[in-house]
Design a protein around this motif. Sequence first.
Motif: not given
Length: 295
Positions: A181-203
Amino acid sequence: GTAGPPTGHMVIAARSRSIHGPWENCPANPLVRTTSLDEKWWSRGHASLVEAPDGSWWSVYHGFENGYWTLGRQTLLDSVEWTDDGWFRMTGGDLSKPLPKPRGGKALPHGQPLSDRFDGPLALGRKWNFFKPGPDEQTRARVEEQSLLLKASGQAPSSSSPLLLTAGDQAYQFECDIEIEPGGVAGLLLFYDEKLYCGLGFDEARFVTHQYGMERGRPANPYGRRLRMRVTNNRHIISFHLSGDGGKNWTRFDRGMEVSGYHHNVRGGFLYLRPGLYSAGQGTARFRDFRFRGL
């Protein structure tokens, strides 16, 4: 121990007639240990003994798959024999292969399908799990009309409590249709914890690349507020593909990543690198037709 050299962990046994001692160490110690970097399983240790209903004995312990600390500590099962002098030993064998099926028994499938069409109640706690969820985190997610609706939280994966899966494959792909929705950002991740992750999102105007737990490049997004995204983890080499027509035609995103260092021995925490999705910013993101397959 677990975070030391692959040959540094072990299982030992001691016995006593009283919990207060004196204790006698097993002369066969260590009972389990990784002795070579060539072995299938590293850092084997932390064993528990279990008696099965049929009277047989087993040992359950953990190890890292050779070269794949990113998958976290995995559970290993080893048969146990009791010796004439009252000690026990693991019978070992080739732990690189699954146990044979019982004579006359049927081979049983293992694991569970990770793809999700979101055509029933969300398998929260059985398949999907929020990372460090708050008391009412589950109220962010609901399923309707074959879609997962995930209310935005935080401004980035580090503060949004992503929704994650546990995957044990060395290589895999996962993809999903994502609408924001307007103002949102979302995507897919490879997530270890809140300090170490990678991925791609978009608005609705730009992509955002996530690497090392940081938000980095923000190239233009020509797809608007809806697209289909695919992530490939090919033995620690990460690539992204995008589609604006529901997956009929794909375009490779021009940035890739390498994640062999996204694990406990670098970051601590005894966690593992998990595929997942996130919704941040404002509004609610809609996820459709999540597909996962091992490679």
